[in-house]
Design a protein around this motif. Sequence first.
Motif, PDB file in Angstrom:
ATOM      1  N   LEU A 207      -7.301  -5.698  -0.636  1.00  0.00           N
ATOM      2  CA  LEU A 207      -8.747  -5.930  -0.655  1.00  0.00           C
ATOM      3  C   LEU A 207      -9.089  -7.061   0.294  1.00  0.00           C
ATOM      4  O   LEU A 207      -8.450  -8.115   0.272  1.00  0.00           O
ATOM      5  N   LYS A 208     -10.075  -6.822   1.136  1.00  0.00           N
ATOM      6  CA  LYS A 208     -10.586  -7.876   2.018  1.00  0.00           C
ATOM      7  C   LYS A 208     -11.940  -8.322   1.496  1.00  0.00           C
ATOM      8  O   LYS A 208     -12.840  -7.502   1.279  1.00  0.00           O
ATOM      9  N   VAL A 209     -12.080  -9.605   1.249  1.00  0.00           N
ATOM     10  CA  VAL A 209     -13.355 -10.163   0.796  1.00  0.00           C
ATOM     11  C   VAL A 209     -13.731 -11.330   1.698  1.00  0.00           C
ATOM     12  O   VAL A 209     -12.882 -11.892   2.388  1.00  0.00           O
TER      13      VAL A 209
ATOM     14  N   ARG B  61     -22.121 -12.971  -6.103  1.00  0.00           N
ATOM     15  CA  ARG B  61     -20.950 -12.301  -6.680  1.00  0.00           C
ATOM     16  C   ARG B  61     -20.051 -13.284  -7.411  1.00  0.00           C
ATOM     17  O   ARG B  61     -19.822 -14.406  -6.957  1.00  0.00           O
TER      18      ARG B  61
ATOM     19  N   ILE C 155      -8.780 -13.235   1.840  1.00  0.00           N
ATOM     20  CA  ILE C 155     -10.044 -13.974   1.707  1.00  0.00           C
ATOM     21  C   ILE C 155     -10.433 -14.494   3.081  1.00  0.00           C
ATOM     22  O   ILE C 155      -9.878 -15.479   3.571  1.00  0.00           O
TER      23      ILE C 155
ATOM     24  N   SER D  90     -14.810 -10.623  -9.561  1.00  0.00           N
ATOM     25  CA  SER D  90     -15.075  -9.242  -9.129  1.00  0.00           C
ATOM     26  C   SER D  90     -14.034  -8.767  -8.121  1.00  0.00           C
ATOM     27  O   SER D  90     -13.799  -7.569  -7.995  1.00  0.00           O
ATOM     28  N   MET D  91     -13.381  -9.695  -7.395  1.00  0.00           N
ATOM     29  CA  MET D  91     -12.359  -9.271  -6.428  1.00  0.00           C
ATOM     30  C   MET D  91     -11.169  -8.636  -7.151  1.00  0.00           C
ATOM     31  O   MET D  91     -10.574  -7.680  -6.646  1.00  0.00           O
TER      32      MET D  91
ATOM     33  N   ASP E 290     -12.305  -5.142  -8.242  1.00  0.00           N
ATOM     34  CA  ASP E 290     -12.320  -4.238  -7.092  1.00  0.00           C
ATOM     35  C   ASP E 290     -10.904  -3.833  -6.697  1.00  0.00           C
ATOM     36  O   ASP E 290     -10.645  -2.671  -6.365  1.00  0.00           O
TER      37      ASP E 290
ATOM     38  N   ILE F 274      -4.771  -9.840  -1.597  1.00  0.00           N
ATOM     39  CA  ILE F 274      -6.193 -10.119  -1.385  1.00  0.00           C
ATOM     40  C   ILE F 274      -6.341 -11.006  -0.155  1.00  0.00           C
ATOM     41  O   ILE F 274      -5.729 -12.075  -0.072  1.00  0.00           O
TER      42      ILE F 274
END
Length: 453
Positions: free
Chosen positions: A82-84, A97, A265, A101-102, A105, A263
């Motif tokens: 996941l890229k946030v 947000r 970030i 939530s990451m 997701d 993840i």
Amino acid sequence: MSSETFFTPREIVSELDRYIIGQDKAKRAVSIALRNRWRRQRVSPDLRDEIAPKNILMIGPTGVGKTEIARRLAKLAQAPFLKVEASKFTEVGYVGRDVESMIRDLTDIAIKMVTDEEKETVRTKAEDLAEERMLDLLFPPSTSEPRPGESHESQPPAAESSTETREKLRKLLREGKLDERFVDIEVSSKNFPIQVFSPTGLEEMDVNISDMLGNLFPKKTKKRKVKVPDAMEVLIQEEAQKLIDMDNVIKLSIERVEQSGIIFIDEIDKVAGRESSAGPDVSREGVQRDLLPIIEGCTVNTKHGMVRTDHILFIGAGAFHVSKPSDLIPELQGRFPIRVELEPLTTDDFINILTQPKNALIKQYTELLHTEQIDLTFKDDAIREIAETAQNVNEQTENIGARRLHTIIERMLDEISFNAPDMTDKQVVIDAVYVKDKIADIVKDRDLSRYIL
């Protein structure tokens, strides 16, 4: 995690080299981090949980490969990725947000990954079941058809004729001779979509409310008229979904998130601010403090169950033009023990990016125009001219790294791309003169190049 077994750090770097030019230090760091996961799985169980992942902080300007390294690493490891963007999160209590939530997701991504894998394992059986349903649509079964365990001899001639017709249709279906025929299939759809937006960040409550309200109403089906191949794919997906055990899928997905999730970030430098002044700095530090327990290791409640974050690999990235890593709160700095500085791209790097990777830009544009029967050829001097132009524009304006190559090539090939379907001369050679002719005026005008290149 299984695929990680087969890659040594050297092999991981070699695989990344196929897509990313340069940045050897960053590749080396992520390859060790990935290999350490494999090593951790082979440590004695009493010590395994004590070994925390060594999170990585990538420092460098935009467009030098930070995101691509992380994305390719996750693909290599077959890990949920996941890229946030850190700037999208706000401190608890503010509109925006919630950092948790990451994890939700990432869990959803893992469930889709595992579901797709499980569907592939049962696809053969699903195809057989879907074929029977398709034959029912093409030729509804007769009430006089033989029952299970009953021989054809005991059935009247009409039943034998019906069975023969069905087998003939099966043969035609498998040979593709019914592909142009249309059938009516029923697909399920909800009565109406339910969406709940939360200004306070209580996103998980909203998801549960939506699920609960959605289940209060019966699912509605609608008929669609589609061709046989499309209908077969729909039926195969439906049958595969029935065959897989979703409870097991959720269990495997949560385990995959906890043990191999990654993840990324991005823009973490945008929240690097201390409580030294009033205004947004307070919220920036608040976001860091909210991120801290997720990165340190905590339990996040998702609609699929509780997810531990202790062994998720976090890769932070930022340009750090204005701020610096030391501006992050000390606790967060300590959670990114590996610091990697990515180098700005040179002209030679741009040349290699254009030509060497498996997905090199020159290859992409050549293949795109080949679909219009255009034979596009780039001479070496043209490639160097594009690379030098990208380097010059990056120095004169904002440095956006390799992304500058996209804007230059798009501008340069604008006329060919537009006229390609109508061109009679299908042989096009791009040389340095052509490149200069198309973009020289824009490059000279710095104000104009800010907007166009």
